[in-house]
Design a protein around this motif. Structure first.
Motif, PDB file in Angstrom:
ATOM      1  N   PRO A 138       0.799  -1.225   0.000  1.00 24.36           N
ATOM      2  CA  PRO A 138       0.000   0.000   0.000  1.00 24.36           C
ATOM      3  C   PRO A 138       0.835   1.280   0.000  1.00 24.36           C
ATOM      4  O   PRO A 138       0.318   2.355  -0.271  1.00 24.36           O
ATOM      5  CB  PRO A 138      -0.816  -0.110   1.283  1.00 24.36           C
ATOM      6  N   CYS A 139       2.119   1.151   0.228  1.00 22.97           N
ATOM      7  CA  CYS A 139       2.988   2.325   0.272  1.00 22.97           C
ATOM      8  C   CYS A 139       3.641   2.605  -1.080  1.00 22.97           C
ATOM      9  O   CYS A 139       3.463   3.671  -1.651  1.00 22.97           O
ATOM     10  CB  CYS A 139       4.041   2.123   1.357  1.00 22.97           C
ATOM     11  N   CYS A 140       4.360   1.614  -1.624  1.00 21.64           N
ATOM     12  CA  CYS A 140       5.087   1.822  -2.883  1.00 21.64           C
ATOM     13  C   CYS A 140       4.309   1.359  -4.114  1.00 21.64           C
ATOM     14  O   CYS A 140       4.739   1.585  -5.233  1.00 21.64           O
ATOM     15  CB  CYS A 140       6.441   1.127  -2.834  1.00 21.64           C
ATOM     16  N   GLN A 141       3.183   0.690  -3.880  1.00 24.66           N
ATOM     17  CA  GLN A 141       2.324   0.180  -4.958  1.00 24.66           C
ATOM     18  C   GLN A 141       3.023  -0.855  -5.833  1.00 24.66           C
ATOM     19  O   GLN A 141       2.671  -1.027  -6.995  1.00 24.66           O
ATOM     20  CB  GLN A 141       1.785   1.339  -5.814  1.00 24.66           C
ATOM     21  N   ILE A 154      -3.410   4.995  13.080  1.00 24.34           N
ATOM     22  CA  ILE A 154      -4.847   5.297  13.093  1.00 24.34           C
ATOM     23  C   ILE A 154      -5.554   4.534  11.988  1.00 24.34           C
ATOM     24  O   ILE A 154      -6.657   4.028  12.167  1.00 24.34           O
ATOM     25  CB  ILE A 154      -5.078   6.813  12.948  1.00 24.34           C
ATOM     26  N   ASN A 155      -4.931   4.436  10.821  1.00 22.33           N
ATOM     27  CA  ASN A 155      -5.548   3.786   9.663  1.00 22.33           C
ATOM     28  C   ASN A 155      -5.259   2.296   9.628  1.00 22.33           C
ATOM     29  O   ASN A 155      -4.254   1.826  10.165  1.00 22.33           O
ATOM     30  CB  ASN A 155      -5.032   4.426   8.366  1.00 22.33           C
ATOM     31  N   GLU A 156      -6.117   1.566   8.950  1.00 26.62           N
ATOM     32  CA  GLU A 156      -5.921   0.138   8.704  1.00 26.62           C
ATOM     33  C   GLU A 156      -5.000  -0.008   7.491  1.00 26.62           C
ATOM     34  O   GLU A 156      -5.339   0.439   6.393  1.00 26.62           O
ATOM     35  CB  GLU A 156      -7.275  -0.514   8.420  1.00 26.62           C
ATOM     36  N   VAL A 157      -3.855  -0.600   7.689  1.00 30.98           N
ATOM     37  CA  VAL A 157      -2.884  -0.794   6.615  1.00 30.98           C
ATOM     38  C   VAL A 157      -2.424  -2.246   6.687  1.00 30.98           C
ATOM     39  O   VAL A 157      -2.147  -2.754   7.769  1.00 30.98           O
ATOM     40  CB  VAL A 157      -1.664   0.142   6.784  1.00 30.98           C
ATOM     41  N   GLU A 158      -2.337  -2.909   5.538  1.00 27.40           N
ATOM     42  CA  GLU A 158      -1.925  -4.310   5.534  1.00 27.40           C
ATOM     43  C   GLU A 158      -0.813  -4.558   4.523  1.00 27.40           C
ATOM     44  O   GLU A 158      -0.767  -3.936   3.466  1.00 27.40           O
ATOM     45  CB  GLU A 158      -3.110  -5.216   5.184  1.00 27.40           C
ATOM     46  N   ASN A 159       0.053  -5.495   4.873  1.00 26.86           N
ATOM     47  CA  ASN A 159       1.077  -6.031   3.973  1.00 26.86           C
ATOM     48  C   ASN A 159       2.050  -4.995   3.422  1.00 26.86           C
ATOM     49  O   ASN A 159       2.391  -5.009   2.231  1.00 26.86           O
ATOM     50  CB  ASN A 159       0.434  -6.827   2.834  1.00 26.86           C
ATOM     51  N   ILE A 160       2.525  -4.127   4.277  1.00 27.55           N
ATOM     52  CA  ILE A 160       3.569  -3.187   3.884  1.00 27.55           C
ATOM     53  C   ILE A 160       4.826  -4.001   3.561  1.00 27.55           C
ATOM     54  O   ILE A 160       5.191  -4.900   4.307  1.00 27.55           O
ATOM     55  CB  ILE A 160       3.860  -2.185   5.012  1.00 27.55           C
ATOM     56  N   ARG A 176       9.559   5.022   4.438  1.00 28.67           N
ATOM     57  CA  ARG A 176       8.403   5.522   3.677  1.00 28.67           C
ATOM     58  C   ARG A 176       7.080   5.155   4.327  1.00 28.67           C
ATOM     59  O   ARG A 176       6.153   5.959   4.353  1.00 28.67           O
ATOM     60  CB  ARG A 176       8.418   4.994   2.237  1.00 28.67           C
ATOM     61  N   ALA A 177       6.963   3.927   4.836  1.00 28.47           N
ATOM     62  CA  ALA A 177       5.700   3.480   5.445  1.00 28.47           C
ATOM     63  C   ALA A 177       5.359   4.320   6.667  1.00 28.47           C
ATOM     64  O   ALA A 177       4.215   4.778   6.824  1.00 28.47           O
ATOM     65  CB  ALA A 177       5.778   2.009   5.821  1.00 28.47           C
ATOM     66  N   ALA A 178       6.320   4.551   7.531  1.00 27.13           N
ATOM     67  CA  ALA A 178       6.083   5.351   8.737  1.00 27.13           C
ATOM     68  C   ALA A 178       5.671   6.779   8.365  1.00 27.13           C
ATOM     69  O   ALA A 178       4.744   7.335   8.953  1.00 27.13           O
ATOM     70  CB  ALA A 178       7.322   5.376   9.623  1.00 27.13           C
ATOM     71  N   ALA A 179       6.341   7.346   7.382  1.00 24.81           N
ATOM     72  CA  ALA A 179       6.032   8.710   6.964  1.00 24.81           C
ATOM     73  C   ALA A 179       4.668   8.802   6.278  1.00 24.81           C
ATOM     74  O   ALA A 179       3.867   9.689   6.589  1.00 24.81           O
ATOM     75  CB  ALA A 179       7.125   9.237   6.035  1.00 24.81           C
ATOM     76  N   GLN A 180       4.408   7.893   5.352  1.00 29.43           N
ATOM     77  CA  GLN A 180       3.169   7.959   4.575  1.00 29.43           C
ATOM     78  C   GLN A 180       1.926   7.691   5.423  1.00 29.43           C
ATOM     79  O   GLN A 180       0.903   8.329   5.235  1.00 29.43           O
ATOM     80  CB  GLN A 180       3.218   6.959   3.417  1.00 29.43           C
ATOM     81  N   PHE A 181       2.012   6.746   6.349  1.00 30.00           N
ATOM     82  CA  PHE A 181       0.839   6.353   7.125  1.00 30.00           C
ATOM     83  C   PHE A 181       0.875   6.858   8.564  1.00 30.00           C
ATOM     84  O   PHE A 181      -0.002   6.528   9.359  1.00 30.00           O
ATOM     85  CB  PHE A 181       0.682   4.829   7.106  1.00 30.00           C
ATOM     86  N   ASP A 182       1.868   7.662   8.907  1.00 34.61           N
ATOM     87  CA  ASP A 182       2.028   8.182  10.267  1.00 34.61           C
ATOM     88  C   ASP A 182       1.919   7.046  11.282  1.00 34.61           C
ATOM     89  O   ASP A 182       1.076   7.054  12.169  1.00 34.61           O
ATOM     90  CB  ASP A 182       1.000   9.277  10.547  1.00 34.61           C
ATOM     91  N   LEU A 183       2.785   6.055  11.096  1.00 33.92           N
ATOM     92  CA  LEU A 183       2.721   4.888  11.972  1.00 33.92           C
ATOM     93  C   LEU A 183       4.040   4.670  12.683  1.00 33.92           C
ATOM     94  O   LEU A 183       5.080   5.197  12.300  1.00 33.92           O
ATOM     95  CB  LEU A 183       2.296   3.639  11.194  1.00 33.92           C
ATOM     96  N   GLN A 203      10.445   3.697  13.724  1.00 28.91           N
ATOM     97  CA  GLN A 203       9.846   3.914  12.410  1.00 28.91           C
ATOM     98  C   GLN A 203      10.378   3.017  11.293  1.00 28.91           C
ATOM     99  O   GLN A 203       9.776   2.941  10.236  1.00 28.91           O
ATOM    100  CB  GLN A 203      10.051   5.377  11.998  1.00 28.91           C
ATOM    101  N   ARG A 204      11.515   2.326  11.527  1.00 30.47           N
ATOM    102  CA  ARG A 204      12.107   1.546  10.438  1.00 30.47           C
ATOM    103  C   ARG A 204      12.524   0.132  10.851  1.00 30.47           C
ATOM    104  O   ARG A 204      13.356  -0.477  10.192  1.00 30.47           O
ATOM    105  CB  ARG A 204      13.311   2.304   9.860  1.00 30.47           C
ATOM    106  N   THR A 205      11.933  -0.371  11.924  1.00 28.37           N
ATOM    107  CA  THR A 205      12.250  -1.725  12.390  1.00 28.37           C
ATOM    108  C   THR A 205      10.968  -2.512  12.577  1.00 28.37           C
ATOM    109  O   THR A 205      10.078  -2.081  13.315  1.00 28.37           O
ATOM    110  CB  THR A 205      13.014  -1.682  13.733  1.00 28.37           C
TER     111      THR A 205
END
Length: 183
Positions: free
Chosen positions: A34-37, A51-57, A66-73, A95-97
Motif C-alpha cells: 500500500p505504500c510503494c504500490q 490510526i488507519n488500517e494498513v496491511e502487507n507493507i 516511507r511506510a512510517a512517513a506515509q501512514f504516520d505509523l 519507524q524503520r524496524t
C-alpha cells in the motif's frame, strides 16, 4: 521461536530485527504494497501503531521509512518504552524496524551499551544458558507478572502458554536482555 532464514537477495537490512521472516512478522504475500504500490511478494503482518488500517507493507518501505512517513505509523510504541534520547537510533527502531509478536502489553525493546538490542532466537534452553546475565530481567518480569522463578521457568518451557518472552542481544557486546510477560 525464531530460526535463521535464507533471506532473498537485495533484502533490506534491519539492524534491530535481523531476521523478520523467521520471527513471523514478514511473510510471503500476493498483492501490492500500500505504500510503494509494487508487488514485492513479502508483507509485514506484525504489530504496529497507526490510526488507519494498513496491511502487507513491504519490507523495503519499512526499512527506508516511507511506510512510517506515509501512514504516520510506529512499528514500536514510542510511548511505552524507554527511549535512548538519540534521535537517529530512536527513529530507526520506532519507524524503520519490524516489531515482534508479543503477548505482554508492557513489553518494551531493551537497550544496552547506548543502543537498542537486536532480536535473537528465543527458547527455554537459550534463556537457561544465559540465566546469570538475564537474572535482573527475569526478576523484573517475575515481579511485573506476579510469578516465582519456578513458575517463570515452567511457563517458558510451554509452547502454548499465555506467556511469552523474547531474547535480545546487545549490538556491541555479548550481553543478552529479555522482555516478556502475560497477555
Amino acid at each position: 521461536m525464531m530460526m535463521k532464514t535464507q533471506l532473498p537477495t537485495a533484502w533490506p537490512t534491519f539492524k534491530y530485527h535481523p531476521d523478520p521472516i523467521s520471527s513471523g512478522v514478514i511473510i510471503r504475500v500476493n498483492g501490492t504494497c500500500p505504500c510503494c504500490q509494487q508487488q514485492r511478494g513479502w508483507g509485514y503482518v506484525g504489530p504496529f501503531f497507526c490510526i488507519n488500517e494498513v496491511e502487507n507493507i513491504c519490507p523495503w518501505c519499512i526499512a527506508d521509512g516511507r511506510a512510517a512517513a506515509q501512514f504516520d505509523l510506529e512499528f514500536i510504541d514510542a510511548d511505552s518504552m524507554e527511549q535512548l534520547g538519540d534521535d537517529a537510533k530512536d527513529s530507526e527502531l520506532i519507524q524503520r524496524t519490524p516489531n515482534y509478536f508479543y503477548l505482554a502489553m508492557n513489553d518494551s525493546w531493551p537497550h544496552h551499551c547506548g543502543d537498542y538490542c537486536k532480536i535473537t532466537p528465543t527458547s527455554a534452553a537459550q534463556i537457561n544458558a544465559h540465566k546469570q546475565q538475564l537474572a535482573i530481567d527475569i526478576h523484573r518480569i517475575c515481579q511485573e507478572n506476579d510469578l516465582t522463578e519456578d513458575e517463570f521457568n515452567a511457563l517458558i518451557a510451554q509452547d502454548d502458554a499465555p506467556f511469552a518472552v523474547q531474547l535480545f542481544q546487545c549490538c556491541h557486546c555479548d550481553e543478552v536482555r529479555l522482555a516478556g510477560g502475560f497477555e
